[in-house]
Design a protein around this motif. Structure first.
Motif, mmCIF file in Angstrom:
data_model
loop_
_atom_site.group_PDB
_atom_site.id
_atom_site.type_symbol
_atom_site.label_atom_id
_atom_site.label_comp_id
_atom_site.label_asym_id
_atom_site.label_seq_id
_atom_site.Cartn_x
_atom_site.Cartn_y
_atom_site.Cartn_z
ATOM 1 N N PRO A 501 0.661 -1.063 0.068
ATOM 2 C CA PRO A 501 -0.046 -0.020 0.084
ATOM 3 C C PRO A 501 0.918 1.116 0.060
ATOM 4 O O PRO A 501 1.807 1.262 0.572
ATOM 5 C CB PRO A 501 -0.889 -0.157 1.351
ATOM 6 N N THR A 502 0.390 2.214 -0.642
ATOM 7 C CA THR A 502 1.331 3.565 -0.890
ATOM 8 C C THR A 502 1.103 4.329 0.617
ATOM 9 O O THR A 502 -0.080 4.239 1.004
ATOM 10 C CB THR A 502 0.609 4.359 -2.263
ATOM 11 N N GLN A 503 2.129 5.015 0.962
ATOM 12 C CA GLN A 503 2.171 5.908 2.166
ATOM 13 C C GLN A 503 2.379 7.239 1.789
ATOM 14 O O GLN A 503 3.017 7.534 0.648
ATOM 15 C CB GLN A 503 3.048 5.309 3.077
ATOM 16 N N LEU A 504 1.930 8.033 2.858
ATOM 17 C CA LEU A 504 2.182 9.487 2.676
ATOM 18 C C LEU A 504 2.630 10.131 3.898
ATOM 19 O O LEU A 504 2.563 9.721 4.851
ATOM 20 C CB LEU A 504 0.581 9.991 2.334
ATOM 21 N N LEU A 505 3.502 11.158 3.387
ATOM 22 C CA LEU A 505 4.586 11.428 4.677
ATOM 23 C C LEU A 505 4.596 13.173 4.325
ATOM 24 O O LEU A 505 4.541 13.584 3.200
ATOM 25 C CB LEU A 505 5.860 11.188 4.325
ATOM 26 N N ARG A 506 4.397 13.865 5.424
ATOM 27 C CA ARG A 506 4.584 15.171 5.235
ATOM 28 C C ARG A 506 5.872 15.603 4.872
ATOM 29 O O ARG A 506 7.009 15.137 5.525
ATOM 30 C CB ARG A 506 4.165 15.828 6.654
ATOM 31 N N ALA A 507 5.796 16.656 4.102
ATOM 32 C CA ALA A 507 7.462 16.906 3.595
ATOM 33 C C ALA A 507 7.919 17.747 4.754
ATOM 34 O O ALA A 507 9.321 17.805 4.835
ATOM 35 C CB ALA A 507 7.064 17.877 2.471
ATOM 36 N N ALA A 508 7.253 18.425 5.625
ATOM 37 C CA ALA A 508 7.955 18.861 6.673
ATOM 38 C C ALA A 508 8.717 18.217 7.760
ATOM 39 O O ALA A 508 9.863 18.467 8.188
ATOM 40 C CB ALA A 508 6.966 19.687 7.532
ATOM 41 N N ASP A 509 8.084 16.831 7.866
ATOM 42 C CA ASP A 509 8.983 15.665 8.581
ATOM 43 C C ASP A 509 10.188 15.479 8.092
ATOM 44 O O ASP A 509 11.288 15.196 8.538
ATOM 45 C CB ASP A 509 8.118 14.511 8.898
ATOM 46 N N LEU A 510 10.250 15.292 6.592
ATOM 47 C CA LEU A 510 11.577 15.222 5.838
ATOM 48 C C LEU A 510 12.482 16.238 5.810
ATOM 49 O O LEU A 510 13.834 16.025 6.205
ATOM 50 C CB LEU A 510 11.331 14.789 4.344
ATOM 51 N N ALA A 511 11.907 17.433 5.972
ATOM 52 C CA ALA A 511 12.755 18.786 5.982
ATOM 53 C C ALA A 511 13.300 18.728 7.378
ATOM 54 O O ALA A 511 14.515 18.984 7.602
ATOM 55 C CB ALA A 511 11.934 19.944 5.807
ATOM 56 N N LEU A 538 12.536 6.507 3.923
ATOM 57 C CA LEU A 538 11.264 7.388 4.243
ATOM 58 C C LEU A 538 10.316 6.583 5.281
ATOM 59 O O LEU A 538 9.654 7.349 5.854
ATOM 60 C CB LEU A 538 10.525 7.756 2.880
ATOM 61 N N LEU A 539 10.679 5.328 5.318
ATOM 62 C CA LEU A 539 9.645 4.729 6.167
ATOM 63 C C LEU A 539 10.319 4.450 7.617
ATOM 64 O O LEU A 539 9.662 3.997 8.597
ATOM 65 C CB LEU A 539 9.440 3.176 5.737
ATOM 66 N N LYS A 540 11.440 4.968 7.923
ATOM 67 C CA LYS A 540 12.017 4.888 9.089
ATOM 68 C C LYS A 540 12.413 6.111 9.970
ATOM 69 O O LYS A 540 12.490 6.366 11.111
ATOM 70 C CB LYS A 540 13.403 4.201 9.146
ATOM 71 N N LEU A 541 12.446 7.294 8.970
ATOM 72 C CA LEU A 541 12.796 8.698 9.840
ATOM 73 C C LEU A 541 11.361 9.085 10.443
ATOM 74 O O LEU A 541 10.421 8.495 10.091
ATOM 75 C CB LEU A 541 12.956 9.879 8.665
ATOM 76 N N PRO A 542 11.759 9.683 11.737
ATOM 77 C CA PRO A 542 10.638 10.206 12.350
ATOM 78 C C PRO A 542 9.768 10.978 11.700
ATOM 79 O O PRO A 542 9.796 11.935 10.800
ATOM 80 C CB PRO A 542 11.129 10.928 13.590
ATOM 81 N N GLY A 543 8.301 10.799 12.033
ATOM 82 C CA GLY A 543 7.134 11.448 11.047
ATOM 83 C C GLY A 543 5.906 10.425 11.204
ATOM 84 O O GLY A 543 6.077 9.192 11.389
ATOM 85 N N GLU A 544 4.966 11.182 10.765
ATOM 86 C CA GLU A 544 3.582 10.455 10.812
ATOM 87 C C GLU A 544 3.333 9.983 9.555
ATOM 88 O O GLU A 544 3.625 10.856 8.635
ATOM 89 C CB GLU A 544 2.365 11.186 11.343
ATOM 90 N N ARG A 545 3.207 8.601 9.354
ATOM 91 C CA ARG A 545 2.787 8.327 7.953
ATOM 92 C C ARG A 545 1.222 7.630 7.720
ATOM 93 O O ARG A 545 0.686 7.047 8.469
ATOM 94 C CB ARG A 545 3.790 7.128 7.430
ATOM 95 N N LEU A 546 0.647 8.289 6.605
ATOM 96 C CA LEU A 546 -0.795 7.840 6.440
ATOM 97 C C LEU A 546 -0.892 6.868 5.097
ATOM 98 O O LEU A 546 -0.007 6.759 4.201
ATOM 99 C CB LEU A 546 -1.387 9.076 5.936
#
Length: 601
Positions: A501-511, A538-546
Motif C-alpha cells: 500500500p502506498t504511504q504519505l509523509l509530510r514534507a515538513a517531517d523530511l525537512a 522514508l519509512l524509518k525517519l521520524p514522522g507520521e505516515r498515512l
C-alpha cells in the motif's frame, strides 16, 4: 555509484485545468461546483439528444396504433373482446421480453433513475434504457393504464448519462447532466419546458441553485424546441380559458382537494404494498395486471392507454357524473396494479387523468347542488389535475406549472395553489405518505432521499479540491535528492512502494530530519563515512505516515468519503487512470479535512 531514482514533484497551483488542453481541460473544469459555462454547452447537446429520443419513443408508441384505432389513443373504438384481449397480449409480450434479461436489467422508470442518481453516481445502464424504449411502447400500444412520461424521464436521463460517459466527464457533472436530460424529456413529452425544469429540480435532483438551474433550463428549451419542430407549438389540450365564478366556491374546491389528497395517499399506500412483488416472476405479475385491466376495459374502455382524449373531454365538461365515477374507480384499480406490479410505464399521465376526473365529479356535484352560477366542471377538472399530480408525486410547483403550460389558462393558478396545498397536506400528514417514487424506492429496499450533506458533497468533483503540492518518490532516496526535493516546497511526499500500500509523509517531517542530520554533522556527533552516504529511508525517519488508497479522478467528494470509510485508509490519492508508473498516475491528494472543510464553509 548507483543511479539516482527519478523524483516527480507536483507543485502546481490548485487550478489544475489551466495546465490542460481540449477535452481534458473541459473534464477538469466540470469537476468544480461552479463550472457554469461548460455545463451550459453540454446541457444544450443533451437537451437535443433527450428531445430526439423522446420523440422517437412517442412515434414508436403511437404510430403502430393507427392500424387498429380510429384515432390516437381512442381505445373506445375497439369492440369489447379486443378491449379485454389487448392488455393480455401485451402482458404476454412483455413477460417474454423480461424473461430474456437478468433481474438487474429489468429496472425502468423514474424510480430506477432516482436509484441510479443517488446510489450509483448517475450511471444509467444502456440495456435498461433499451428495455424501457421497446417495452414501454408495448405497454402503451396494448392499452395498459400507464403514461409515457415515466419512460421519457428514463430515456432522457440515460441520454445525459450516455453523453457524460462517452466524454468521460467527472461524476459530479454526470449528476447535473442527468437532470438536464430529465428536464428535456418532460419538456419534449408534453411541450412544457417550465414544468420540465421544475420537475427535474424538485423530484429528481432535489436542489435549487443558480448553477443547477441554468443548464437544466437550457436543456428544457432544447427539448421543447425539438417537439415544436416535430409536432408544432399547440398546447397539449385545447380547452377554453374558463375561470372561477365566485370565491364562494372555494369551500367546495377545498372539499375536492381533500378527497383528491385521500385518493392520492391510498394510491401510494397500495403502491407500497405491491412494489415488493416486482421481484416475482414477470409472467405472473404482468398477466395479473393484464387480466384486471382487460376485464375492467370491457365496461370502461376509457381506462386503456394514456387516456388523453378522455382527459380532454373531462376538461371540456363533456362527461357525465356517472361516467366520471365509473372511470375513476376503474382507472384507479388498473393504474395501481400496472404501476405496482412493474408494467414499464409512468404514473404522471394517470395522475393527471385521475385528477381531471375527480375534479369533474366535484364540478358536476357543485353544478347540481348550486346551479349554473358556479364554474363549469371543466374548470374543476383542470385544478383537480394539479392537485392529484402534486399529491401523488410530492411535486407541488411542478404540478402547478404543468397545468398552466398544458392549458394556457392562468385562471387555474389561484384556486390551483389552494388545492395543491390541501391535497399535499392530506396525503403527507394525514395518511403519512411521501411521493410515490420515494415510497417505491423504500418498498424495494433501496435508499431514497439523500441527506443535505450527501447532496452537497455529490455536487463537487475531487479534482477541484485535491491538494496538488506533492512529490512522488521511492522509499529510499539519496541525501542530495532529498535536499533537492525539499527545495521544491511540496507539502506531501507520496512514497511509492511496489506491491505494498502506498504511504504519505509530510514534507515538513523530511525537512526536519534533514535539518537535524545536517546539524549533527556540523557538531561532529555523526561519524564520517567513507564512500557514499547511506540513503534516506522514508519509512524509518521520524514522522507520521498515512496509508493511501487510490481513487478515480472522476469521483465526487461523496465517493471519496465513502471510499475512506470502506477502505480504512487515512487518505486518498487521485488516480488519473493513464496507466504507467505511480508518479504519472497521481494527480492529487484527498485528506479527510478536505471533505470536512468543504461542507463547513
Amino acid at each position: 555509484m548507483s543511479q539516482r531514482p527519478r523524483i516527480s514533484v507536483k507543485n502546481k497551483p490548485p487550478n489544475w485545468p489551466l495546465g490542460e488542453r481540449g477535452l481534458e481541460k473541459l473534464r477538469l473544469e466540470l469537476s468544480s461546483q461552479d463550472a457554469l459555462a461548460p455545463l451550459l454547452a453540454m446541457a444544450l447537446l443533451i437537451g437535443f439528444c433527450a428531445g430526439a429520443v423522446t420523440i422517437g419513443f412517442r412515434y414508436l408508441s403511437e404510430w403502430p396504433a393507427e392500424w387498429f384505432l380510429t384515432a390516437p389513443g381512442h381505445f373506445e373504438s375497439l369492440p369489447p373482446h379486443w378491449c379485454f384481449a389487448l392488455p393480455l397480449i401485451g402482458a404476454l409480450v412483455l413477460a417474454g421480453i423480461y424473461r430474456l434479461l437478468e433481474p438487474n436489467r429489468r429496472y425502468v422508470g423514474v424510480v430506477h433513475v432516482l436509484d441510479r442518481l443517488h446510489n450509483h453516481q448517475g450511471q444509467m445502464p444502456g440495456i435498461n434504457a433499451l428495455l424501457q424504449f421497446f417495452a414501454g411502447a408495448v405497454a402503451l400500444l396494448s392499452g395498459h393504464s400507464v403514461g409515457r412520461e415515466g419512460p421519457a424521464v428514463h430515456l432522457g436521463a440515460t441520454s445525459g448519462s450516455w453523453v457524460s460517459g462517452r466524454l468521460k466527464l467527472p461524476n459530479n457533472s454526470v449528476r447535473s447532466l442527468l437532470g438536464c436530460g430529465v428536464a428535456a424529456a418532460i419538456a419534449a413529452s408534453f411541450n412544457t419546458p417550465l414544468a420540465g425544469v421544475v420537475f427535474a429540480m424538485e423530484v429528481v435532483m432535489m436542489e435549487y441553485s443558480v448553477a443547477g438551474f441554468l443548464p437544466v433550463i437550457l436543456a428544457a428549451v432544447a427539448g421543447s424546441a425539438v417537439t415544436r419542430i416535430t409536432f408544432g407549438s399547440q398546447p397539449a389540450f385545447n380547452v377554453p380559458a374558463i375561470q372561477l365564478s365566485s370565491l364562494a366556491e372555494l369551500p367546495l374546491l377545498f372539499l375536492c382537494a381533500l378527497s383528491i389528497g385521500l385518493l392520492a395517499g391510498l394510491f401510494i399506500r397500495a403502491q407500497r404494498r405491491l412494489a415488493p412483488l416486482q421481484r416475482k416472476s414477470p409472467l405472473l405479475r404482468f398477466l395479473a395486471a393484464g387480466l384486471v385491466t382487460g376485464t375492467l376495459a370491457i365496461w370502461v374502455p376509457e381506462i386503456l392507454g394514456t387516456g388523453y382524449d378522455t382527459l380532454e373531454m373531462a376538461m371540456l365538461g363533456k362527461l357525465g357524473l356517472g361516467a366520471l365515477i365509473a372511470i375513476v374507480a376503474a382507472k384507479l384499480v388498473a393504474t395501481a396494479l400496472a404501476s405496482g406490479l412493474g408494467i414499464p410505464g409512468g404514473v404522471i399521465g394517470p395522475s393527471l387523468f385521475l385528477g381531471a376526473c375527480m375534479g369533474g365529479i366535484a364540478g358536476g356535484l357543485t353544478n347540481f347542488l348550486l346551479g349554473d352560477a358556479t364554474a363549469s366542471p371543466g374548470f374543476y377538472a383542470m385544478v383537480g389535475m394539479a392537485a392529484m399530480m402534486a399529491a401523488l408525486l410530492n411535486a407541488p410547483l411542478a404540478a402547478l406549472l404543468a397545468i398552466l403550460e398544458l392549458t394556457y389558462n392562468p385562471n387555474v393558478l389561484f384556486p390551483g395553489m389552494m388545492m395543491i396545498v390541501v391535497a399535499c397536506v392530506v396525503s403527507r400528514h394525514l395518511l403519512g405518505t411521501e411521493g410515490i417514487f420515494q415510497e417505491t424506492l423504500r418498498a424495494l429496499g433501496k435508499s431514497g432521499t439523500p441527506s443535505w450533506r450527501q447532496q452537497m458533497l455529490s455536487r463537487v468533483g475531487v479534482a477541484s479540491v485535491m491538494d496538488r503540492h506533492f512529490a512522488v518518490t521511492p522509499r529510499e532516496i539519496v541525501e542530495e535528492d532529498a535536499v533537492r526535493l525539499i527545495e521544491q516546497h511540496p507539502q506531501w511526499i507520496v512514497i511509492d512502494l511496489p506491491g505494498e500500500p502506498t504511504q504519505l509523509l509530510r514534507a515538513a517531517d523530511l525537512a526536519s530530519f534533514m535539518q537535524r542530520l545536517a546539524e549533527a554533522r556540523e557538531q561532529g556527533r555523526e561519524q564520517k563515512t567513507i564512500g557514499e552516504k547511506p540513503p534516506v529511508d522514508l519509512l524509518k525517519l521520524p514522522g507520521e505516515r498515512l496509508q493511501l488508497a487510490p481513487l478515480n479522478w472522476r469521483a465526487t467528494l461523496l465517493e471519496a468519503q465513502q471510499h475512506l470509510e470502506s477502505s480504512g485508509a487515512d487518505a486518498l490519492y487521485v488516480d488519473r487512470g493513464r496507466g504507467g508508473t505511480l508518479d504519472r498516475d497521481v494527480a492529487g491528494i484527498i485528506l479527510p479535512q478536505h471533505i470536512d472543510n468543504f461542507y463547513r464553509k
